[in-house]
Design a protein around this motif. Sequence first.
Motif, PDB file in Angstrom:
ATOM      1  N   PRO A 101      -6.221  -4.055  -6.491  1.00 42.62           N
ATOM      2  CA  PRO A 101      -7.181  -3.224  -5.762  1.00 42.62           C
ATOM      3  C   PRO A 101      -7.153  -3.475  -4.251  1.00 42.62           C
ATOM      4  O   PRO A 101      -7.332  -2.532  -3.458  1.00 42.62           O
ATOM      5  CB  PRO A 101      -8.537  -3.619  -6.364  1.00 42.62           C
ATOM      6  N   MET A 102      -6.930  -4.730  -3.846  1.00 44.35           N
ATOM      7  CA  MET A 102      -6.862  -5.023  -2.416  1.00 44.35           C
ATOM      8  C   MET A 102      -5.630  -4.391  -1.785  1.00 44.35           C
ATOM      9  O   MET A 102      -5.674  -3.914  -0.642  1.00 44.35           O
ATOM     10  CB  MET A 102      -6.850  -6.534  -2.191  1.00 44.35           C
ATOM     11  N   VAL A 103      -4.528  -4.381  -2.518  1.00 44.64           N
ATOM     12  CA  VAL A 103      -3.320  -3.716  -2.016  1.00 44.64           C
ATOM     13  C   VAL A 103      -3.557  -2.221  -1.889  1.00 44.64           C
ATOM     14  O   VAL A 103      -3.215  -1.597  -0.879  1.00 44.64           O
ATOM     15  CB  VAL A 103      -2.122  -4.006  -2.953  1.00 44.64           C
ATOM     16  N   ILE A 104      -4.143  -1.627  -2.920  1.00 46.47           N
ATOM     17  CA  ILE A 104      -4.425  -0.184  -2.889  1.00 46.47           C
ATOM     18  C   ILE A 104      -5.347   0.161  -1.725  1.00 46.47           C
ATOM     19  O   ILE A 104      -5.207   1.211  -1.093  1.00 46.47           O
ATOM     20  CB  ILE A 104      -5.047   0.260  -4.233  1.00 46.47           C
TER      21      ILE A 104
ATOM     22  N   PRO B 161       1.170   4.008 -10.698  1.00 48.21           N
ATOM     23  CA  PRO B 161       2.215   4.811 -10.054  1.00 48.21           C
ATOM     24  C   PRO B 161       1.618   5.733  -8.994  1.00 48.21           C
ATOM     25  O   PRO B 161       0.593   6.370  -9.212  1.00 48.21           O
ATOM     26  CB  PRO B 161       2.814   5.610 -11.217  1.00 48.21           C
ATOM     27  N   GLY B 162       2.261   5.770  -7.833  1.00 50.46           N
ATOM     28  CA  GLY B 162       1.787   6.631  -6.754  1.00 50.46           C
ATOM     29  C   GLY B 162       0.749   5.997  -5.859  1.00 50.46           C
ATOM     30  O   GLY B 162       0.521   6.454  -4.739  1.00 50.46           O
ATOM     31  N   GLN B 163       0.083   4.926  -6.334  1.00 52.11           N
ATOM     32  CA  GLN B 163      -0.950   4.278  -5.530  1.00 52.11           C
ATOM     33  C   GLN B 163      -0.427   3.065  -4.774  1.00 52.11           C
ATOM     34  O   GLN B 163      -1.083   2.574  -3.853  1.00 52.11           O
ATOM     35  CB  GLN B 163      -2.119   3.866  -6.421  1.00 52.11           C
ATOM     36  N   VAL B 164       0.736   2.572  -5.189  1.00 55.70           N
ATOM     37  CA  VAL B 164       1.366   1.458  -4.490  1.00 55.70           C
ATOM     38  C   VAL B 164       2.865   1.710  -4.422  1.00 55.70           C
ATOM     39  O   VAL B 164       3.415   2.492  -5.199  1.00 55.70           O
ATOM     40  CB  VAL B 164       1.111   0.102  -5.195  1.00 55.70           C
ATOM     41  N   VAL B 165       3.522   1.052  -3.476  1.00 55.49           N
ATOM     42  CA  VAL B 165       4.975   1.037  -3.412  1.00 55.49           C
ATOM     43  C   VAL B 165       5.417  -0.258  -4.081  1.00 55.49           C
ATOM     44  O   VAL B 165       5.013  -1.341  -3.664  1.00 55.49           O
ATOM     45  CB  VAL B 165       5.474   1.091  -1.956  1.00 55.49           C
TER      46      VAL B 165
ATOM     47  N   PRO C 130       0.825  -1.213   0.000  1.00 54.64           N
ATOM     48  CA  PRO C 130       0.000   0.000   0.000  1.00 54.64           C
ATOM     49  C   PRO C 130       0.860   1.265   0.000  1.00 54.64           C
ATOM     50  O   PRO C 130       1.984   1.277   0.514  1.00 54.64           O
ATOM     51  CB  PRO C 130      -0.808  -0.131   1.299  1.00 54.64           C
ATOM     52  N   ALA C 131       0.343   2.322  -0.606  1.00 56.31           N
ATOM     53  CA  ALA C 131       1.044   3.607  -0.635  1.00 56.31           C
ATOM     54  C   ALA C 131       1.395   4.027   0.781  1.00 56.31           C
ATOM     55  O   ALA C 131       0.603   3.868   1.713  1.00 56.31           O
ATOM     56  CB  ALA C 131       0.167   4.664  -1.304  1.00 56.31           C
TER      57      ALA C 131
END
Length: 318
Positions: free
Chosen positions: A230-233, A250-254, A172-173
């Motif tokens: 989507p679950m990670v986000i 980009p920017g929504q997950v690491v 997650p971000a």
Amino acid sequence: MEFRQMEYFLAVVENKGINGAAAALGVAQPTVSQALRGLERELGVRLFHRIGRGMVLSAAGRSLVGPSRQVLRDVAAAAEQLTASDGAIVGRLDIMAFPALTSGTIVDLIAEFCRRYPQARVRFSELEREDNLESLIRDGHCEFAVAHLPLEAGEGLEIVELGEQEYRLVYPAGTELPEGPVRLSEMPDIPMVFVPRGAAMGDAIEDSIRKAGTRTELAVVTEQRESRLPMVIAGLGGSLVERSVAKSMPGQVVERACEPRFLRAYGLAFDPSTLSPVGQVFVNLVHEYLSDESLPDESLPDESLPDERLPDERRSQH
């Protein structure tokens, strides 16, 4: 058997009933019903089981779907050839691809095909599941399917490996991670979203993590592969997803590479015995493309990292 009867039969199959078929064809419902009854009478078999107001394909009906689609495809190609300029390649190329594989090599191949043969058309659609692509090809839904390897391809299907896809760790971000690849033995203590065991990817990833001595808590086990990101986000945990998927947010997950890298081969499946003329031209292009050693490697390997390939990958043609 008339061409129109096959057209109406397939319309009923694709629109799940006579009403939908009539609407799609722009004809009256009795016209479709009459054509269907006439076809069943001529063949001497029931093509559908009537259950209430619904219709379900019989065994005979299922066996007719593939040949009917092939006939319609061939007739359409012949009609287009009559109006094409001399020597032009015409017709429609039908390709279905698993969502995570709708970039890279297959797109390059389609782009080159369209550049060379501008009078031909391409239908590029989504392959929702990888375990039924044989029936999709046999039933004429497509001529080509792009999916991960290994494939449980039936007798007569040919598989050409197109390349390898890398899987990346995503969190997650806001998750704090050092720069560079994450060693499996040093994964952060964050719950993970995985596909269930029994799938090649799920087994290999989980086994490798355990071998590295890392204990990971499972937040979610999902059979819907496309739901992982989507679950990670949403903050449920981390996961391993295809590189193209990881790079799409980009920017929504690491996102990080993992060490060792996870690579999984993917390829193109088709039935060489039923290829249309335009399909054969595409196969020739695929072989030409793959034999060109000057082409860039889309996997963009990092030579400093070891590779972890999923088991039983098939790198040869079948």
